[in-house]
Scaffold this motif. Structure first.
Motif, mmCIF file in Angstrom:
data_model
loop_
_atom_site.group_PDB
_atom_site.id
_atom_site.type_symbol
_atom_site.label_atom_id
_atom_site.label_comp_id
_atom_site.label_asym_id
_atom_site.label_seq_id
_atom_site.Cartn_x
_atom_site.Cartn_y
_atom_site.Cartn_z
ATOM 1 N N TYR A 1 0.832 -1.208 0.000
ATOM 2 C CA TYR A 1 0.000 0.000 0.000
ATOM 3 C C TYR A 1 0.864 1.253 0.000
ATOM 4 O O TYR A 1 0.538 2.256 -0.631
ATOM 5 C CB TYR A 1 -0.911 -0.016 1.230
ATOM 6 N N ALA B 1 -13.065 -4.531 10.315
ATOM 7 C CA ALA B 1 -11.987 -3.562 10.115
ATOM 8 C C ALA B 1 -11.781 -2.616 11.302
ATOM 9 O O ALA B 1 -10.642 -2.417 11.754
ATOM 10 C CB ALA B 1 -12.223 -2.778 8.832
ATOM 11 N N LYS C 1 -8.283 -2.296 13.712
ATOM 12 C CA LYS C 1 -7.527 -1.075 14.007
ATOM 13 C C LYS C 1 -7.276 -0.941 15.511
ATOM 14 O O LYS C 1 -6.158 -0.602 15.945
ATOM 15 C CB LYS C 1 -8.293 0.144 13.484
ATOM 16 N N THR D 1 -2.843 -7.033 6.338
ATOM 17 C CA THR D 1 -4.089 -7.290 5.622
ATOM 18 C C THR D 1 -3.769 -7.553 4.159
ATOM 19 O O THR D 1 -2.901 -6.887 3.575
ATOM 20 C CB THR D 1 -5.056 -6.099 5.738
ATOM 21 N N TRP E 1 -9.654 -1.532 -2.886
ATOM 22 C CA TRP E 1 -8.712 -1.830 -1.790
ATOM 23 C C TRP E 1 -8.232 -0.548 -1.115
ATOM 24 O O TRP E 1 -8.253 -0.430 0.106
ATOM 25 C CB TRP E 1 -7.547 -2.638 -2.364
ATOM 26 N N VAL F 1 -8.850 0.848 2.887
ATOM 27 C CA VAL F 1 -7.805 1.207 3.842
ATOM 28 C C VAL F 1 -8.032 2.621 4.372
ATOM 29 O O VAL F 1 -7.926 2.873 5.597
ATOM 30 C CB VAL F 1 -6.414 1.085 3.193
ATOM 31 N N LEU G 1 -6.720 2.420 8.287
ATOM 32 C CA LEU G 1 -5.842 1.298 8.586
ATOM 33 C C LEU G 1 -4.405 1.536 8.125
ATOM 34 O O LEU G 1 -3.615 0.596 8.010
ATOM 35 C CB LEU G 1 -6.383 0.026 7.909
ATOM 36 N N GLU G 2 -4.046 2.781 7.878
ATOM 37 C CA GLU G 2 -2.733 3.071 7.303
ATOM 38 C C GLU G 2 -1.565 2.563 8.148
ATOM 39 O O GLU G 2 -0.479 2.309 7.618
ATOM 40 C CB GLU G 2 -2.584 4.580 7.078
ATOM 41 N N ASN H 1 -0.711 -3.075 4.835
ATOM 42 C CA ASN H 1 -1.818 -3.316 3.916
ATOM 43 C C ASN H 1 -1.291 -3.726 2.550
ATOM 44 O O ASN H 1 -0.396 -3.075 2.005
ATOM 45 C CB ASN H 1 -2.670 -2.053 3.790
ATOM 46 N N SER H 2 -1.869 -4.782 1.991
ATOM 47 C CA SER H 2 -1.381 -5.317 0.731
ATOM 48 C C SER H 2 -2.538 -5.692 -0.176
ATOM 49 O O SER H 2 -3.645 -6.018 0.287
ATOM 50 C CB SER H 2 -0.504 -6.548 0.978
ATOM 51 N N TYR H 3 -2.248 -5.656 -1.468
ATOM 52 C CA TYR H 3 -3.230 -6.022 -2.490
ATOM 53 C C TYR H 3 -2.768 -7.326 -3.125
ATOM 54 O O TYR H 3 -1.708 -7.398 -3.745
ATOM 55 C CB TYR H 3 -3.344 -4.913 -3.541
#
Length: 481
Positions: free
Chosen positions: A335, A368, A372, A387, A397, A401, A406-407, A411-413
């Motif tokens: 992310y 979600a 957090k 994630t 996506w 976030v 959720l930064e 975080n991944s795609y």
């Protein structure tokens, strides 16, 4: 995904236990019954099924009759109110009659033509009479130390012992033995003078199956096999994979030694069904064990090839993802920097939570905000949350976030990967969200638990690690969710 390993063998096995005789005829008369439809229902383990129906006349008379003999076991005559039951035992004597009164079904019962039913109700009438006497004494506030109470207890014990000895070999006695608790001898004392409770438990467990006849196919048509399996596997067995596998093999081997395919099939089915979707972390391997040892080898007779195919495919997916296995690594779009990949095994943390999700999934969106909160609370304790979006567009996506702030998570795609991935197969994500917890070596310590269970599980797990490390014992990974 639910494989639905159901009573597929029920229809082909329900006729087993039939004796070579010409049909059945059961005549009943219930005083105070003024007509209505009566049902003759048979047990099949925990279930009860309507076997026959009969219309009672104005005098409460009815007849169940059939050209083929009934499978032996426990049956219930269900009266028209669908609440009142009269239990009958089906053995070789399948032409018999009974009478009873709705005001006292046991005390008023009289059986003709069936030795086992005569024994069954003789026993119950005696015991009920003594219980009524006891309750009258209790109503008079007579203490249990009173001679009259002790005399009643002695009369019951003497009757029981004599009854069981004189009628040994009857189906009635076999049923009473199957339903009875193991009789415990005096337990040894510990050095502090207290009873050795561990000895009591082990003796009880070791003798739990002593009086259950796995070689009598009629036992499948009683509730006792199911009840005993449930108690032994769920209550008397430590819920860790190794302990469960040891005990289930012990029980199945007893069934195999009894050589009754219905009993064998039910034992295997019951155990497999308990752990197909395990409710206790770290016990999914029991399903794999049952599938490989009993289903895929043919010990469990399965005529439906699709069932075997489903089991085989489920094992193939599940086996590499069991607790204590290393979670397969994967590279997914970062992310923070779309030009690079994040790797599961690249995260340095004492504990790592992997949250596979879909940005449009309702449950994922509900989870979600909790995720957090957990990150903020547990990050300082060495917990990292990663994630991985496995569905939806890259835009979906990124919006997810940002929407849930959720930064601070990793975080991944997951749809842009360094290799082709089928998440449903490679990570068992048949529903979302799917959560894994890893230790610092990327070994799975929990899988498929809810977000709300993350913190309680980690707290219990870390305490256990500390205790077992102090005691010099290997770590157990099983824990109730």
């Amino acid at each position: 995904m639910k494989l639905k390993i159901t009573f597929f063998f029920l229809l082909i096995c329900i006729s087993s236990g039939v004796v070579a005789q010409a049909g059945y005829r059961i005549e009943g008369q219930i005083k105070n019954l003024k007509g209505g439809s009566c049902i003759l229902a048979n047990y099949y383990a925990a279930q009860i099924y309507a076997k026959d129906t009969a219309q009672a006349d104005a005098n409460g008379r009815f007849v169940f009759e059939g050209a083929q003999p009934l499978p032996g076991g426990i049956y219930e005559v269900v009266l028209p109110d669908r609440k009142t039951l009269f239990r009958v035992l089906i053995t070789d004597d399948q032409t018999f009659s009974f009478t009873a009164d709705t005001t006292d079904m046991i005390g008023s019962s009289r059986i003709t033509g069936s030795r086992d039913n005569e024994l069954f109700y003789d026993f119950q009438r005696f015991m009920k009479g003594k219980e009524d006497e006891y309750q009258r004494l209790k109503a008079q506030k007579v203490p249990d130390t009173d001679k009259r109470v002790k005399d009643l207890q002695e009369q019951r014990k003497k009757f029981y012992d004599t009854f069981m000895k004189e009628n040994e070999g009857s189906f009635t006695v076999k049923l009473f033995k199957a339903s009875a608790e193991p009789e415990l001898p005096p337990a040894p004392k510990l050095p502090n003078g207290k009873t050795d409770s561990a000895w009591v438990f082990n003796y009880y467990k070791n003798h739990f199956w002593d009086n259950f006849d796995f070689a009598d196919v009629r036992m499948i048509q009683t509730p006792f096999l199911h009840q005993k399996l449930e108690r032994y596997i769920k209550d008397l067995t430590v819920q860790s994979e190794d302990s469960i596998i040891k005990e289930v093999d012990f029980v199945v081997n007893k069934a195999i030694a009894g050589k009754q395919k219905d009993v064998i099939s039910y034992c295997i089915w019951f155990i497999t069904n308990q752990y197909e979707n395990a409710k206790i972390v770290g016990t999914e391997g029991v399903f794999v064990h049952m599938g490989e040892k009993y289903y895929l080898t043919g010990i469990m007779p399965v005529t439906d090839s699709s069932t075997l195919k489903n089991i085989s495919e489920r094992i193939k997916i599940l086996k590499p993802l069991l607790v204590n296995k290393t979670l397969p690594d994967i590279g997914v779009m970062s992310y923070r920097d779309a030009s690079r990949l994040d790797y599961i095994h690249g995260v340095k943390a004492d504990y790592q939570v992997i949250f596979f999700y879909s940005p449009t999934c309702g449950h994922c969106r509900e989870s979600a905000p909790k995720l957090k909160v957990i990150q903020e609370k547990l990050h300082s304790q060495g917990v990292e949350i990663m994630t991985i979006a496995i569905d939806g567009s890259e835009d979906d996506w990124r919006k997810f976030v940002k929407e849930f702030k959720l930064e601070n998570l990793i975080n991944s795609y997951g749809l842009v990967a360094s290799r082709q991935v089928v998440y449903r197969n490679d990570y068992d994500t048949y529903s979302t969200p799917t959560i894994y917890i890893l230790d610092k070596n990327k070994k799975i310590i929990a899988r498929r638990i809810g977000v709300e269970d993350l913190e309680p599980f980690l707290n219990v797990y870390k305490k256990r690690i500390a205790m077992e490390s102090k005691a010099g014992q290997p770590t157990s990974t099983s824990s109730r969710q």
